[in-house]
Design a protein around this motif. Structure first.
Motif, PDB file in Angstrom:
ATOM      1  N   TRP A  84      -2.952  10.715  42.815  1.00 38.09           N
ATOM      2  CA  TRP A  84      -4.453  11.027  41.358  1.00 38.09           C
ATOM      3  C   TRP A  84      -4.731  10.207  40.256  1.00 38.09           C
ATOM      4  N   PHE A  85      -3.109   9.328  40.266  1.00 38.15           N
ATOM      5  CA  PHE A  85      -3.441   8.203  39.073  1.00 38.15           C
ATOM      6  C   PHE A  85      -4.973   7.077  39.686  1.00 38.15           C
ATOM      7  N   VAL A  86      -4.282   6.799  41.609  1.00 36.60           N
ATOM      8  CA  VAL A  86      -5.196   5.540  41.619  1.00 36.60           C
ATOM      9  C   VAL A  86      -6.082   6.209  42.068  1.00 36.60           C
ATOM     10  N   ARG A  87      -6.992   7.432  42.429  1.00 39.60           N
ATOM     11  CA  ARG A  87      -7.715   7.687  42.092  1.00 39.60           C
ATOM     12  C   ARG A  87      -8.431   7.878  40.958  1.00 39.60           C
ATOM     13  N   ASN A  88      -8.215   7.696  40.326  1.00 34.14           N
ATOM     14  CA  ASN A  88      -8.753   7.301  38.939  1.00 34.14           C
ATOM     15  C   ASN A  88      -9.005   6.781  38.578  1.00 34.14           C
ATOM     16  N   LEU A  89      -7.956   5.442  38.688  1.00 33.53           N
ATOM     17  CA  LEU A  89      -7.974   4.121  38.741  1.00 33.53           C
ATOM     18  C   LEU A  89      -9.480   3.322  40.058  1.00 33.53           C
ATOM     19  N   SER A  90      -9.120   3.954  41.156  1.00 37.29           N
ATOM     20  CA  SER A  90     -10.751   3.101  41.314  1.00 37.29           C
ATOM     21  C   SER A  90     -11.907   4.377  41.054  1.00 37.29           C
ATOM     22  N   LEU A  91     -12.037   4.996  40.704  1.00 35.63           N
ATOM     23  CA  LEU A  91     -13.208   5.142  40.472  1.00 35.63           C
ATOM     24  C   LEU A  91     -13.583   5.090  39.056  1.00 35.63           C
ATOM     25  N   TYR A  92     -12.640   5.212  38.300  1.00 38.57           N
ATOM     26  CA  TYR A  92     -12.671   5.642  36.558  1.00 38.57           C
ATOM     27  C   TYR A  92     -12.455   3.492  36.271  1.00 38.57           C
ATOM     28  N   GLY A  93     -11.317   3.543  36.573  1.00 37.27           N
ATOM     29  CA  GLY A  93     -11.368   2.069  36.142  1.00 37.27           C
ATOM     30  C   GLY A  93     -10.028   1.638  34.655  1.00 37.27           C
ATOM     31  N   ASP A  94      -9.587   3.787  35.219  1.00 36.80           N
ATOM     32  CA  ASP A  94      -7.893   3.608  33.877  1.00 36.80           C
ATOM     33  C   ASP A  94      -6.987   4.580  34.838  1.00 36.80           C
ATOM     34  N   LEU A  95      -5.690   5.182  34.504  1.00 36.33           N
ATOM     35  CA  LEU A  95      -5.153   6.255  35.183  1.00 36.33           C
ATOM     36  C   LEU A  95      -5.669   7.843  35.048  1.00 36.33           C
ATOM     37  N   THR A  96      -5.974   7.785  34.397  1.00 35.74           N
ATOM     38  CA  THR A  96      -6.428   9.072  34.024  1.00 35.74           C
ATOM     39  C   THR A  96      -7.781   9.485  33.811  1.00 35.74           C
ATOM     40  N   GLY A  97      -8.344   8.903  33.656  1.00 30.92           N
ATOM     41  CA  GLY A  97     -10.419   8.214  33.615  1.00 30.92           C
ATOM     42  C   GLY A  97     -10.321   8.933  32.203  1.00 30.92           C
ATOM     43  N   GLY A  98      -9.911   8.840  31.287  1.00 32.15           N
ATOM     44  CA  GLY A  98     -10.666   9.487  30.079  1.00 32.15           C
ATOM     45  C   GLY A  98     -11.538   7.806  29.413  1.00 32.15           C
ATOM     46  N   SER A  99     -11.699   7.417  30.659  1.00 32.07           N
ATOM     47  CA  SER A  99     -12.448   6.222  29.482  1.00 32.07           C
ATOM     48  C   SER A  99     -13.779   6.791  29.918  1.00 32.07           C
ATOM     49  N   ALA A 100     -14.443   7.406  31.310  1.00 34.70           N
ATOM     50  CA  ALA A 100     -15.191   7.932  32.048  1.00 34.70           C
ATOM     51  C   ALA A 100     -15.359   9.163  30.796  1.00 34.70           C
ATOM     52  N   VAL A 101     -14.611  10.450  30.520  1.00 34.01           N
ATOM     53  CA  VAL A 101     -14.350  11.405  29.181  1.00 34.01           C
ATOM     54  C   VAL A 101     -15.060  10.468  27.539  1.00 34.01           C
ATOM     55  N   GLN A 102     -14.419   9.573  27.043  1.00 31.25           N
ATOM     56  CA  GLN A 102     -15.325   9.086  26.320  1.00 31.25           C
ATOM     57  C   GLN A 102     -16.688   8.864  26.824  1.00 31.25           C
ATOM     58  N   SER A 103     -16.993   8.163  27.598  1.00 28.40           N
ATOM     59  CA  SER A 103     -18.697   7.590  28.042  1.00 28.40           C
ATOM     60  C   SER A 103     -19.337   8.398  28.273  1.00 28.40           C
ATOM     61  N   GLY A 125     -19.095  14.080  34.993  1.00 25.95           N
ATOM     62  CA  GLY A 125     -20.071  12.841  34.916  1.00 25.95           C
ATOM     63  C   GLY A 125     -21.885  13.493  35.809  1.00 25.95           C
ATOM     64  N   GLU A 126     -21.159  14.105  36.981  1.00 26.49           N
ATOM     65  CA  GLU A 126     -21.843  14.726  38.324  1.00 26.49           C
ATOM     66  C   GLU A 126     -22.126  15.939  38.327  1.00 26.49           C
ATOM     67  N   PRO A 127     -23.615  16.631  38.812  1.00 25.80           N
ATOM     68  CA  PRO A 127     -23.633  17.777  37.612  1.00 25.80           C
ATOM     69  C   PRO A 127     -23.140  18.289  38.423  1.00 25.80           C
ATOM     70  N   GLY A 128     -22.727  19.845  37.729  1.00 18.78           N
ATOM     71  CA  GLY A 128     -22.021  20.747  37.818  1.00 18.78           C
ATOM     72  C   GLY A 128     -20.487  20.690  36.986  1.00 18.78           C
ATOM     73  N   SER A 129     -20.355  19.411  36.627  1.00 16.98           N
ATOM     74  CA  SER A 129     -18.668  18.690  36.377  1.00 16.98           C
ATOM     75  C   SER A 129     -18.483  19.438  34.743  1.00 16.98           C
ATOM     76  N   SER A 130     -17.824  19.269  34.425  1.00 12.58           N
ATOM     77  CA  SER A 130     -17.595  19.128  32.423  1.00 12.58           C
ATOM     78  C   SER A 130     -16.534  18.048  33.003  1.00 12.58           C
ATOM     79  N   TYR A 131     -16.311  17.911  30.657  1.00 11.51           N
ATOM     80  CA  TYR A 131     -15.035  16.801  30.559  1.00 11.51           C
ATOM     81  C   TYR A 131     -13.960  16.719  31.882  1.00 11.51           C
ATOM     82  N   GLN A 132     -13.436  18.488  31.833  1.00  9.96           N
ATOM     83  CA  GLN A 132     -12.189  19.280  31.752  1.00  9.96           C
ATOM     84  C   GLN A 132     -12.210  18.599  33.738  1.00  9.96           C
ATOM     85  N   ALA A 133     -13.051  17.829  34.147  1.00 11.41           N
ATOM     86  CA  ALA A 133     -12.630  17.236  35.730  1.00 11.41           C
ATOM     87  C   ALA A 133     -12.219  15.424  35.057  1.00 11.41           C
ATOM     88  N   GLN A 134     -11.624  15.692  34.573  1.00 10.20           N
ATOM     89  CA  GLN A 134     -10.716  14.911  34.178  1.00 10.20           C
ATOM     90  C   GLN A 134      -9.114  15.042  34.714  1.00 10.20           C
TER      91      GLN A 134
END
Length: 420
Positions: free
Chosen positions: A234-253, A62-71
């Motif tokens: 990496w899973f801990v980072r995702n959980l902290s940033l996005y609230g799930d293990l893979t960042g999938g919810s942020a991709v959907q959002s 979601g940050e400028p310059g990133s894509s959904y592959q940032a997941q």
């Protein structure tokens, strides 16, 4: 069932050199001839590479310059950013083509790992060479090897983990060897999360091997520890940033998700069969369905898929009949648990993701392409008509790859493929 294939008459070095040369030439051909951005997801992967090169860190969805592959994990993108910097400025067309060409060097490695896996699984030499040819000439594997994406490195790392696992089981090595297997799996997960499907397959294979129960559980724990230590952060980072293990919810959002795969109609299953045929033999879907394969190649692809199904079905029926007659319930080939579990686990991961969350491409199953090739070659060797099936598949693969290489240059460069 008896192996019907005799030993090859050609020298091993000549066969290996030919397969490696053909595969590498195909990879380089796809890298040079495919218009930038034509492969699915390549623009988003390239955006990620550019972000790493410009910022020197992992992006946040979601940050400028990133894509959904940032997941995705950082391994492929960080390495590609460094490689690209050797050819040109971050995000430049020169860097893009440099990254494409650089990763074609993995193609000979994958071919060699396919051969090593077949031999580690105690396949006969003809079966090993057949499996290696199936890997070396597969059009999708060649196509992805010549594009900017993280699949090629993921498949190669998974193949390395499987080779290590097969050799470790054959030699009876202990905890450190199993820890190394886990580390390689963890590196693959940090390249593309779908590689996590390999972990349960390896654990199952370790646990069903003969030996002391305590020793088997200790070795399985070593694999798990290696994978968790390598990729757990990496899973801990995702959980902290996005609230799930893979960042999938942020991709959907962010609006990049898809609907779950429909399974309640005949047309849905026909579509899946068409997708499987395409990705296995004529991967026009990988190139945004911008091409229409000639009828003869389509016919060969359908025939090849039907023959693969017939081979697998015939071998399974013969196996079940033989066990019923012998009253056997044991695992006849413990060494084959590993490749079977790897293929089954990859398929299960794809189905669960597609049916329960959102539909993904069936090319994700290609993380299990090397063990699948070994199993298919082994199955074909059990049938008198198996050699003919192998010839049909290889002819189909060669024809499809040749046609793609001739047709892709005529496609336009994707408008959303931007260079600095």
């Amino acid at each position: 069932m008896r192996d019907h294939w005799s030993s090859p008459t050609l020298s091993r070095s000549a066969v290996l050199t030919s397969l490696v040369a053909l595969a590498l030439a195909g990879s380089i051909g796809f890298a040079l001839l495919t218009p930038p951005g034509q492969p699915y997801d390549e623009p988003a992967h390239w955006n990620n590479v550019t972000f790493y090169a410009e910022h020197g860190r992992m992006p946040v969805i979601g940050e400028p310059g990133s894509s959904y592959q940032a997941q995705m994990g950082p391994v492929y993108y960080a390495l590609s950013a460094m490689v690209g910097s050797l050819f040109g400025a971050a995000g430049s067309e020169e860097a893009f083509h440099g990254v494409r060409l650089f990763w074609t060097l993995l193609t000979p490695v994958l071919v060699l790992l396919g051969l090593a896996l077949a031999r580690a699984l105690r396949a006969s030499e003809p079966v090993a060479w057949a499996a290696t040819a199936l890997i070396a000439l597969n059009p999708l594997l060649l196509g992805i090897s010549g594009s900017v994406q993280n699949d090629h490195l993921t498949i190669t790392l998974c193949a390395l983990a499987l080779v290590l696992a097969a050799r470790t089981q054959a030699s009876g090595r202990g905890g450190l060897a199993h820890l190394a297997i886990g580390v390689v799996i963890g590196a693959a997960v940090l390249t593309k999360v779908v590689a996590v499907s390999l972990l349960p397959a390896v654990l199952i294979a370790v646990l069903v091997r003969p030996g002391l129960v305590r020793r088997r559980w200790a070795r399985a724990a070593a694999v798990l520890v290696g994978a968790v230590v390598t990729s757990g952060w990496w899973f801990v980072r995702n959980l902290s940033l996005y609230g799930d293990l893979t960042g999938g919810s942020a991709v959907q959002s962010a609006g990049f998700g898809f609907a779950p795969m429909p399974v309640d109609s005949v047309s849905a299953w026909v579509a899946r069969a068409s997708e499987i045929t395409s990705y296995l033999f004529v991967p026009v879907e990988y190139y945004r369905n911008s091409l229409r394969a000639p009828l003869p190649i389509k016919a060969l692809a359908v025939l090849s898929l039907a023959l693969c199904g017939a081979v697998v079905g015939a071998v399974l029926v013969a196996r079940l009949r033989g066990r019923r007659e012998a009253g056997a319930v044991r695992v006849a080939r413990p060494d084959l648990v590993l490749p079977v579990a790897a293929v089954a686990s990859a398929l299960l991961f794809y189905l669960l993701q597609s049916v329960l969350i959102f539909q993904v491409s069936i090319r994700l199953v290609f993380v299990a392409a090397p063990p699948a090739a070994v199993l298919l070659a082994l199955a074909m060797s059990r049938l008198r008509w198996g050699a003919a099936v192998l010839v049909v598949i290889l002819v189909t693969s060669g024809a499809a790859a040749t046609w793609l290489l001739s047709a892709l240059p005529d496609l336009p460069e994707q408008a959303f493929m931007l260079f600095t």
